[in-house]
Scaffold this motif. Structure first.
Motif, short mmCIF file in Angstrom:
data_model
loop_
_atom_site.label_atom_id
_atom_site.label_comp_id
_atom_site.label_asym_id
_atom_site.label_seq_id
_atom_site.Cartn_x
_atom_site.Cartn_y
_atom_site.Cartn_z
N THR A 219 18.61 19.79 -15.39
CA THR A 219 17.76 20.84 -14.80
C THR A 219 16.47 20.80 -15.26
N ASN A 223 16.58 26.97 -12.63
CA ASN A 223 17.09 27.08 -11.38
C ASN A 223 17.15 25.87 -10.41
N LEU A 224 16.66 24.72 -10.72
CA LEU A 224 16.59 23.40 -9.98
C LEU A 224 17.55 22.45 -10.67
N ASN A 225 18.74 22.00 -10.23
CA ASN A 225 19.87 21.19 -10.56
C ASN A 225 19.92 19.89 -9.96
N VAL A 261 21.52 18.18 -5.16
CA VAL A 261 20.38 18.64 -5.58
C VAL A 261 20.67 20.29 -4.93
N SER A 262 20.54 21.07 -5.75
CA SER A 262 20.50 22.45 -5.64
C SER A 262 19.29 23.37 -6.10
N ARG A 263 18.99 24.36 -5.33
CA ARG A 263 17.87 25.42 -5.95
C ARG A 263 18.48 26.76 -5.70
#
Length: 267
Positions: A219, A223-225, A261-263
């Motif tokens: 991270t 909040n960005l993973n 990739v998740s936000r």
């Protein structure tokens, strides 16, 4: 409905729409009998305790298992039984290891296989699944019950499984998890005789599979993973021997990898 008793103890009872978990009721290796429909919803009860150390809980579920009668399924009268499932599990925080957790769950079911096998899919609703890799076909049976005794009895399928996982935080920004699980779906002699009718030599409808996998997640900003997953799955198929020319029944070994990739836009 949930009741809080204080000191981290609670209990709840719920009713659930059963079709999301219901599995086939088999009458032959690739044939199923229609379910009667929902006589009553699944009834689920749970008790749990939580605190700074983590959480543990136990739950039990009751599920209606019933078949329609003739003429929808000629020769088979309607049969009603109640399946059930029980579970114990929890998530524990590891002393001296900030952020680290150990999770575990054990589930046993009779006539409610979906509580153990979760989203394992079957082909065309027949109660069978097929995985083909090269010239080897791995298949198995995932049912709630098998009609036996020339259509007079309903033999509930037994299933059990467990999952365990550990998550380690290397830093505030990087964490790695390691998890694995095992599922066994087992049939009585009477049910096996039905499912193996006309099957290959050595037919055994008992089906087992297990997996083990790991994820590392970074991270870089809140909040960005960014994550990399890898998983190994072994399917112990129900049958052995020759399926067709050039193809055999056998077990399957499957490797799966995923880059994610998740936000997150909501806390």
């Amino acid at each position: 409905y949930t009741a809080q008793f204080g000191n981290g103890f609670s209990a709840s009872v719920a009713v659930e729409e059963p079709n999301t978990r219901a599995k086939a009721i088999a009458v032959a290796p690739a044939a199923v009998t229609p379910a009667k429909g929902i006589t009553y919803p699944d009834i689920v009860g749970q008790i749990g305790a939580s605190g700074g150390w983590g959480r543990v809980q136990a739950a039990v579920a009751l599920s209606d298992i019933s078949t329609q009668g003739a003429p929808i399924t000629p020769g088979i009268n309607g049969i009603d039984k109640t399946g059930w499932a029980g579970m114990v599990g929890g998530i524990l925080k590891i002393p001296g290891m900030p952020g680290d957790t150990l999770g575990f769950q054990f589930t046993y079911a009779k006539g409610a296989t979906g509580y153990v096998s979760l989203n394992a899919n079957t082909f065309g609703g027949t109660g069978q699944f097929h995985t083909v890799k090269g010239n080897v076909s791995s298949n198995g049976f995932i049912t709630d019950a098998v009609v036996t005794g020339a259509g007079t009895s309903l033999d509930l399928t037994k299933a059990w499984g467990f999952e365990v996982g550990y998550e380690h935080h290397w830093s505030k920004f990087v964490k790695t998890s390691l998890a694995g699980g095992y599922v066994s779906i087992e049939y009585s002699g009477a049910a096996a005789a039905v499912l193996c009718t006309g099957g290959p030599v050595g037919c055994n409808p008992d089906t087992k599979f297990y997996n083990i996998g790991s994820r590392t997640q970074w991270t870089p900003v809140e909040n960005l993973n960014l994550a990399v997953d890898i998983m190994y799955t072994h399917i112990n198929g129900a049958n052995g021997g020759i399926l067709a020319a050039g193809t055999t029944f056998g077990d399957a070994n499957i490797w799966t990898s995923l880059i994610r990739v998740s936000r997150d836009f909501w806390p």
